[in-house]
Design an enzyme around this catalytic site. Structure first.
Site, PDB file in Angstrom:
ATOM      1  N   CYS A 150      -3.220   2.517   7.778  1.00 18.76           N
ATOM      2  CA  CYS A 150      -2.262   1.778   7.142  1.00 18.76           C
ATOM      3  C   CYS A 150      -2.648   0.029   7.395  1.00 18.76           C
ATOM      4  CB  CYS A 150      -1.039   1.843   7.917  1.00 18.76           C
ATOM      5  SG  CYS A 150       0.429   0.865   7.289  1.00 18.76           S
ATOM      6  N   GLU A 172       0.714  -1.539   0.028  1.00 17.35           N
ATOM      7  CA  GLU A 172       0.018  -0.056  -0.034  1.00 17.35           C
ATOM      8  C   GLU A 172       0.679   1.195  -0.071  1.00 17.35           C
ATOM      9  OE1 GLU A 172      -2.643  -0.214   3.253  1.00 17.35           O
ATOM     10  OE2 GLU A 172      -3.664  -1.754   2.717  1.00 17.35           O
TER      11      GLU A 172
END
Length: 356
Positions: free
Chosen positions: A345, A100
């Site tokens: 996150c 990511e």
């Protein structure tokens, strides 16, 4: 230098400097200016394949492809854009892993949040990244690509970089420092606009200080140490690996880092409702960092679907901040972004894995 391999034996061009590319081009039997052309197409134009670099001789492009060399770009497999334009990308590596990266825009800047590993071994209780454990560390080109991919996706040049995505950067020091050099020299992002965040790994802060001075000439990036608690007992509850790194030893290593690099340390502190967000916690934290050339960055918790932690209310957050300020601690509160698009996150990757 081998005519069939890039500097360091790499197979990906991304991450190489202009000088390295020039020397490699000459070793390949090409004029040095071909290396400068490659550099321009890699970093300024963001080429994804040799076929796109039409200024290079076709025969050389074909030869590079036949020998398995690549640009080193990743594939975007998912994108989430929040109402505030915070953009999260899910990127696939050549071995099928996913990572990511997040772009956080304001009117004045674009901050990109990068991953340094696939997954994370630190297993912090409140973080989605560590839920699946660690698969591997990222190579330099996989880190650099995240900046280029976000630049493409958001059609805007990144101004700031934070290593606060998936992974523990200090468990991948060499690739992180190599990528900082590339982002600074090849993409023109000032070191002072780059932040490396760590939860703390024994013996690595002195190593980081030494290697940064060797690899970069000087360490001008910001070191952010994730404390998340004002004492060892509570820190171990939140960060299991903290049991191997006593609080005072961590602070001593931070002082050593400051002495070697001349750069103040930022302490990050995630506020978890009714757990570490009370005035007594703020008092204890202030006592710990008093007299330390540092800055405390408060972060309100981003909820994860299946966890029991809560986000403190605004009044509690402000009270915590006020205690630190009254005790003479430099403190700021990080604005939460992208809450409506799983942009905390590790959350988009977990969602993608559940669907897939």
């Amino acid at each position: 230098m081998s005519s069939t391999h890039l500097p360091g034996g790499n197979q990906a061009l991304l991450g190489c400097s202009a000088t390295e590319l020039e020397s490699w081009a000459v070793a390949e039997g090409q004029p040095a200016f071909r290396g400068r052309q490659l550099h321009d197409w890699l970093y300024a134009k963001g080429a994804r394949s040799f076929d796109a670099i039409t200024v290079l001789p076709k025969s050389w492009r074909i030869s590079l492809q036949q020998r398995g060399l690549t640009i080193g770009r990743l594939l975007e497999v998912n994108r989430a854009v929040a109402v505030d334009d915070t953009t999260k990308l899910l990127l696939a590596t050549v071995d099928g892993e996913t990572i990511e990266s997040v772009g956080i825009p304001t009117q004045q800047r674009l901050t990109v949040c990068l991953s340094s590993q696939v997954g994370c071994p630190m297993a912090c209780r409140f973080c989605a990244s560590g839920k699946g454990g660690l698969q591997r560390s990222l190579a330099t080109h996989e880190i650099v690509d995240q900046v280029l991919s976000l630049r493409e996706a958001m059609d805007r040049r990144p101004s700031h970089v934070v290593f606060m995505g998936m992974g523990e950067p200090l468990l991948n020091i060499e690739a992180v420092l190599a990528s900082i050099r590339c982002l600074n020299i090849d993409l023109g992002i000032a070191q002072r606009r780059i932040t490396v965040s760590t939860v703390g790994v024994p013996h690595t802060l002195p190593q980081l200080a030494e290697l940064a001075m060797k690899r970069l000439g000087r360490a001008q990036f910001t070191l952010a140490v994730s404390l998340h608690a004002p004492n060892q007992e509570l820190r171990e509850r939140l960060i299991p690996t903290a049991c191997a790194y006593p609080f005072e030893t961590l602070l001593q290593d931070c002082r050593h880092y400051l002495a070697v690099t001349g750069r103040r340390v930022t302490f990050e502190y995630i506020l978890l409702g009714a757990l570490n967000d009370q005035p007594q916690h703020a008092e204890e934290l202030a006592e710990r960092v008093r007299g330390f050339q540092s800055h405390v960055n408060l972060i309100a918790y981003n909820p994860i679907d299946d966890e029991g932690f809560q986000r403190p209310n605004p009044e509690t957050i402000e009270a915590f901040r006020r205690v630190l300020e009254q005790r003479g601690v430099a403190v700021s509160l990080r604005a939460s972004r992208g809450l409506d698009q799983n942009a905390a996150c590790g959350q988009l990757r977990r969602q993608h894995a559940a669907i897939g």
